[in-house]
Design a protein around this motif. Structure first.
Motif, PDB file in Angstrom:
ATOM      1  N   LEU A  48       0.920  -1.235  -0.091  1.00 26.49           N
ATOM      2  CA  LEU A  48      -0.099  -0.071  -0.019  1.00 26.49           C
ATOM      3  C   LEU A  48       1.009   1.210   0.134  1.00 26.49           C
ATOM      4  CD1 LEU A  48      -3.038   0.764   0.349  1.00 26.49           C
ATOM      5  CD2 LEU A  48      -2.653   0.954   2.735  1.00 26.49           C
ATOM      6  N   ASP A  49       1.096   1.673  -1.288  1.00 31.41           N
ATOM      7  CA  ASP A  49       1.932   2.843  -1.284  1.00 31.41           C
ATOM      8  C   ASP A  49       1.542   4.294  -1.285  1.00 31.41           C
ATOM      9  OD1 ASP A  49       3.906   0.989  -1.449  1.00 31.41           O
ATOM     10  OD2 ASP A  49       4.508   1.448  -3.394  1.00 31.41           O
ATOM     11  N   LEU A  50       2.036   5.230  -0.710  1.00 30.58           N
ATOM     12  CA  LEU A  50       1.744   6.631  -0.830  1.00 30.58           C
ATOM     13  C   LEU A  50       2.175   7.229  -1.920  1.00 30.58           C
ATOM     14  CD1 LEU A  50       0.468   8.895   0.937  1.00 30.58           C
ATOM     15  CD2 LEU A  50       2.869   9.390   1.698  1.00 30.58           C
ATOM     16  N   SER A  51       1.127   7.898  -2.618  1.00 30.60           N
ATOM     17  CA  SER A  51       1.290   8.656  -3.889  1.00 30.60           C
ATOM     18  C   SER A  51       1.803   9.986  -3.279  1.00 30.60           C
ATOM     19  CB  SER A  51       0.055   8.649  -4.742  1.00 30.60           C
ATOM     20  OG  SER A  51       0.331   9.552  -6.003  1.00 30.60           O
ATOM     21  N   MET A  52       3.260  10.702  -4.091  1.00 33.65           N
ATOM     22  CA  MET A  52       3.714  11.661  -3.824  1.00 33.65           C
ATOM     23  C   MET A  52       3.152  12.400  -4.920  1.00 33.65           C
ATOM     24  SD  MET A  52       7.785  11.252  -2.882  1.00 33.65           S
ATOM     25  CE  MET A  52       7.976  10.111  -4.309  1.00 33.65           C
ATOM     26  N   GLU A  53       2.521  11.985  -5.897  1.00 30.92           N
ATOM     27  CA  GLU A  53       2.056  12.830  -6.985  1.00 30.92           C
ATOM     28  C   GLU A  53       0.647  13.396  -6.821  1.00 30.92           C
ATOM     29  OE1 GLU A  53       3.458  13.924  -9.701  1.00 30.92           O
ATOM     30  OE2 GLU A  53       5.263  12.807  -9.496  1.00 30.92           O
ATOM     31  N   LEU A  54      -0.237  12.768  -6.026  1.00 37.45           N
ATOM     32  CA  LEU A  54      -1.825  12.880  -5.931  1.00 37.45           C
ATOM     33  C   LEU A  54      -2.015  13.202  -4.492  1.00 37.45           C
ATOM     34  CD1 LEU A  54      -3.581  10.123  -7.716  1.00 37.45           C
ATOM     35  CD2 LEU A  54      -2.829  12.089  -8.666  1.00 37.45           C
ATOM     36  N   SER A  55      -1.005  13.164  -3.509  1.00 37.13           N
ATOM     37  CA  SER A  55      -1.286  13.769  -2.130  1.00 37.13           C
ATOM     38  C   SER A  55      -0.705  14.905  -2.083  1.00 37.13           C
ATOM     39  CB  SER A  55      -0.356  12.727  -1.284  1.00 37.13           C
ATOM     40  OG  SER A  55      -0.931  11.297  -1.350  1.00 37.13           O
ATOM     41  N   ASP A  56      -1.382  15.607  -0.942  1.00 32.27           N
ATOM     42  CA  ASP A  56      -0.722  17.087  -0.568  1.00 32.27           C
ATOM     43  C   ASP A  56      -1.062  17.153   0.976  1.00 32.27           C
ATOM     44  OD1 ASP A  56      -3.443  17.725   0.368  1.00 32.27           O
ATOM     45  OD2 ASP A  56      -3.827  18.422  -1.785  1.00 32.27           O
ATOM     46  N   GLY A  57      -0.880  18.155   1.418  1.00 37.67           N
ATOM     47  CA  GLY A  57      -0.940  18.429   3.120  1.00 37.67           C
ATOM     48  C   GLY A  57      -2.067  18.033   3.702  1.00 37.67           C
ATOM     49  N   GLN A  58      -3.252  17.792   2.970  1.00 32.35           N
ATOM     50  CA  GLN A  58      -4.495  17.597   3.671  1.00 32.35           C
ATOM     51  C   GLN A  58      -4.990  16.112   3.113  1.00 32.35           C
ATOM     52  OE1 GLN A  58      -6.667  21.053   3.254  1.00 32.35           O
ATOM     53  NE2 GLN A  58      -6.199  21.903   5.144  1.00 32.35           N
ATOM     54  N   THR A  59      -4.677  15.876   1.778  1.00 31.63           N
ATOM     55  CA  THR A  59      -5.284  14.785   1.085  1.00 31.63           C
ATOM     56  C   THR A  59      -4.352  13.860   0.885  1.00 31.63           C
ATOM     57  OG1 THR A  59      -6.756  16.243  -0.062  1.00 31.63           O
ATOM     58  CG2 THR A  59      -6.298  14.052  -1.047  1.00 31.63           C
ATOM     59  N   GLN A  60      -4.403  12.435   1.306  1.00 28.15           N
ATOM     60  CA  GLN A  60      -3.542  11.358   1.082  1.00 28.15           C
ATOM     61  C   GLN A  60      -4.051  10.421   0.378  1.00 28.15           C
ATOM     62  OE1 GLN A  60      -1.573  10.255   4.993  1.00 28.15           O
ATOM     63  NE2 GLN A  60      -0.181  11.928   4.674  1.00 28.15           N
TER      64      GLN A  60
END
Length: 320
Positions: free
Chosen positions: A25-37
């Motif tokens: 389950l990998d975090l997306s650096m492209e789609l995530s921001d400070g409030q949305t993961q």
């Protein structure tokens, strides 16, 4: 009508534990921001590059000796057939026949054959293939493994929901592609039991929105017209069990255009370095098309498969 319950998913995990990997389950650096993961549940890194082996293996382990002796039959756009072939090989079931439409990508039929199953190519699309195969099933009397309307198959897919919330308990939204509806049903049964307030959002291609139409019309469309699509794994009608359970399992169904799906698959390749077949990329297409639905949420997008045909991969990258 049979229903899938949380205990079915737990039993499925016991049966397949140690035989199939837990996918990242990998975090997306492209789609995530400070409030949305945004996280990707990478079922495209499962054995055979598809989630389908989960349900197929759970089903195969539940068969009686008499059912095994008859041999098994599957009808598939590719990934389910490969999963059934793998499960049969692991369980020592010798006779396996998989019917696939004539348009099935070679990357998928090769995996079915490699795992020892006989491939029968029939019908221009999934629904026509299904009709031909069911006639053969009536003649031959093999054990049929339904891709989306079987309790054990759905429960096996539901193990994905267990893994997501164990890997990241903060997830409040899970986005899942819908074809026949088996995977979203299984994931929802698991996730909503563990976290009742979680949102389960399904995604379909606009060329075959069978579940969206079924829910709109209060009719279970077992067959549905299929337009031209790159999402071969998401075409045809919906399963009876997923339709019967949809009201409690699915919070919303989003429909995305083929152009958005192609762009999403290319985005995953270029920006995220994730190989996803187009059917597996529809959740990313939905996130990009409806960003307001996901702002401020912790979302897991299930990337259901990675069997992307080489020719189509080249097209997608050229378009991008």
């Amino acid at each position: 009508m049979e229903q899938v319950v949380f205990e079915d998913v737990l039993k499925a995990r016991e049966r397949i534990a140690g035989r199939l990997p837990v996918t990242p389950l990998d975090l997306s650096m492209e789609l995530s921001d400070g409030q949305t993961q945004v996280y990707y549940k990478l079922e495209c890194q499962q054995k055979l590059k598809s989630f389908k082996c989960r349900g197929a293996l759970n089903k195969m382990t539940s068969l009686t000796p008499e059912q095994r002796a008859k041999g098994v039959m599957a009808i598939s756009s590719g990934n389910h057939g490969a999963g059934v072939a793998l499960a049969a090989r692991l369980e020592g079931v010798d006779q396996v026949k998989v019917y696939v439409p004539l348009c099935t990508p070679k990357a998928k039929t090769d995996k079915i054959r490699w795992n020892g199953a006989e491939v029968v190519m029939a019908g221009e699309d999934y629904d026509k293939c299904h009709a031909i195969a069911m006639e053969a099933l009536a003649r031959e009397g093999m054990t049929y493994i339904d891709p989306c309307s079987d309790v054990e198959v759905i429960a096996g897919q539901g193990t994905i929901g267990l893994e997501i919330l164990e890997q990241q308990p903060d997830i409040d939204t899970i986005v899942v592609p819908i074809g026949g509806g088996g995977i979203i049903t299984g994931i929802s049964v698991a996730a909503k039991h563990l976290k009742p307030g979680i949102r389960i959002i399904g995604v379909q291609t606009a060329t075959c929105p069978a579940m969206a139409a079924s829910l709109r019309d209060h009719t279970c469309y077992l067959e549905y017209p299929i337009g031209e699509t790159v999402c071969d794994a998401l075409v045809g009608g919906v399963g009876e069990i997923p339709y019967a359970m949809a009201e409690s399992c699915i919070d919303q169904v989003l429909v995305v255009e083929e152009s958005d799906i192609r762009a999403a698959a290319a985005f995953l390749l270029k920006q995220e370095k994730v190989v996803a077949e187009c059917a597996g990329a529809v959740g990313v297409a939905a996130f990009r098309a409806y960003p307001e639905l996901f702002q401020g949420h912790h979302t897991a997008i299930v990337i259901t498969g990675g069997n992307l045909d080489a020719g189509l991969m080249t097209q997608l990258l050229t378009e991008a």
